[in-house]
Motif scaffolding. Structure first.
Motif, PDB file in Angstrom:
ATOM      1  N   GLY A  94     103.009  42.550  17.127  1.00 53.76           N
ATOM      2  CA  GLY A  94     103.827  43.513  17.980  1.00 53.76           C
ATOM      3  C   GLY A  94     103.410  44.828  17.841  1.00 53.76           C
ATOM      4  N   GLU A 112     109.254  48.963  26.254  1.00 47.77           N
ATOM      5  CA  GLU A 112     109.791  47.840  26.514  1.00 47.77           C
ATOM      6  C   GLU A 112     109.562  46.978  25.119  1.00 47.77           C
ATOM      7  N   LEU A 113     108.276  46.696  24.829  1.00 45.79           N
ATOM      8  CA  LEU A 113     107.976  45.887  23.646  1.00 45.79           C
ATOM      9  C   LEU A 113     108.094  46.525  22.389  1.00 45.79           C
ATOM     10  N   TYR A 114     108.104  47.923  22.332  1.00 40.86           N
ATOM     11  CA  TYR A 114     108.291  48.773  21.307  1.00 40.86           C
ATOM     12  C   TYR A 114     109.976  48.848  20.834  1.00 40.86           C
ATOM     13  N   GLN A 115     110.722  48.610  22.025  1.00 42.20           N
ATOM     14  CA  GLN A 115     112.226  48.316  21.524  1.00 42.20           C
ATOM     15  C   GLN A 115     112.246  47.081  20.997  1.00 42.20           C
ATOM     16  N   ASP A 116     111.755  45.924  21.417  1.00 46.05           N
ATOM     17  CA  ASP A 116     111.853  44.686  20.992  1.00 46.05           C
ATOM     18  C   ASP A 116     111.250  44.492  19.328  1.00 46.05           C
ATOM     19  N   LEU A 117     110.078  45.358  19.178  1.00 43.01           N
ATOM     20  CA  LEU A 117     109.714  45.692  17.786  1.00 43.01           C
ATOM     21  C   LEU A 117     110.797  46.030  16.957  1.00 43.01           C
ATOM     22  N   ASP A 119     113.981  45.781  17.308  1.00 41.33           N
ATOM     23  CA  ASP A 119     114.969  44.973  17.099  1.00 41.33           C
ATOM     24  C   ASP A 119     114.628  43.848  16.009  1.00 41.33           C
ATOM     25  N   VAL A 120     113.342  43.491  16.104  1.00 40.10           N
ATOM     26  CA  VAL A 120     113.148  42.347  15.042  1.00 40.10           C
ATOM     27  C   VAL A 120     112.725  43.002  13.653  1.00 40.10           C
TER      28      VAL A 120
END
Length: 201
Positions: A94, A112-117, A119-120
């Motif tokens: 990620g 958007e992907l950074y936010q997911d990263l 969260d994970v």
């Protein structure tokens, strides 16, 4: 007939009205003391409640076989650490992907992907912390160093994010986040060792 962890028990399903009562009897019997139920098979089909107390609505006349599979807390924790190795690889992948998107100026997708990263990563840290609290008995300096480094890096990344310096954020992800994520593998490995030690007792 009820099978618990591969062993037939004397508990007769038919002497109860519903599945809830059977579960209560199994718990009272002490078969599952200090264990965590991982699977329940009713008539060889996996069972999990879709709504609260659903087991009350399942009459024992409908049950031909009941199997309960359980594990010790240490066994569960050990299998969780294997999942954590996978999460480390997901975090690394990620981070790499987000850095590439920022470099390609695809900011919306990258954010958007950074936010997911994030969260994970947050969930990962929570799980590692929980496992360490329950099973790590040694004072591990490596753990402290990795956490400190990670915290400092996230503070810096938050600042850079606020300044909307996407290229610098991409650099931090690629050159600091990725190596930092790799260090978690040795932390997880140390926790696995601690869990093994606990399991031997």
């Amino acid at each position: 007939m009820i099978v618990i962890d591969g062993t037939r028990t004397e508990i007769d399903v038919r002497s109860f009205e519903n599945l809830e009562q059977v579960f209560e009897k199994v718990l009272e019997s002490g078969h599952l003391d200090d264990r965590i139920v991982t699977d329940v098979l009713v008539n060889k089909e996996p069972f999990s409640e879709i709504y609260p107390n659903q087991s009350e609505d399942i009459e024992t006349s409908e049950i031909d076989s009941l199997e309960i599979v359980s594990a010790t807390a240490a066994e569960m924790a050990s299998s969780i650490t294997l999942e954590l190795y996978k999460v480390v690889n997901i975090m690394a992948g990620g981070g790499k992907q987000v850095a590439e998107l920022f470099r390609q100026a695809d900011d919306a997708e990258a954010l958007e992907l950074y936010q997911d990263l994030l969260d994970v990563t947050r969930d990962f840290l929570g799980m590692v912390g929980s496992l360490r609290d329950h099973f790590s008995l040694k004072d591990d300096n490596d753990f402290g160093k990795v956490v400190e480094e990670f915290s400092a890096l996230f503070s810096e990344m938050t600042e850079v994010l606020e300044n909307e310096d996407w290229i610098l954020l991409a650099d931090l992800l690629e050159y600091e986040f990725l190596p930092s994520v790799e260090k978690w593998k040795s932390v997880i490995s140390a926790i696995r060792e601690d869990i093994r030690e606990v399991a031997k007792r």
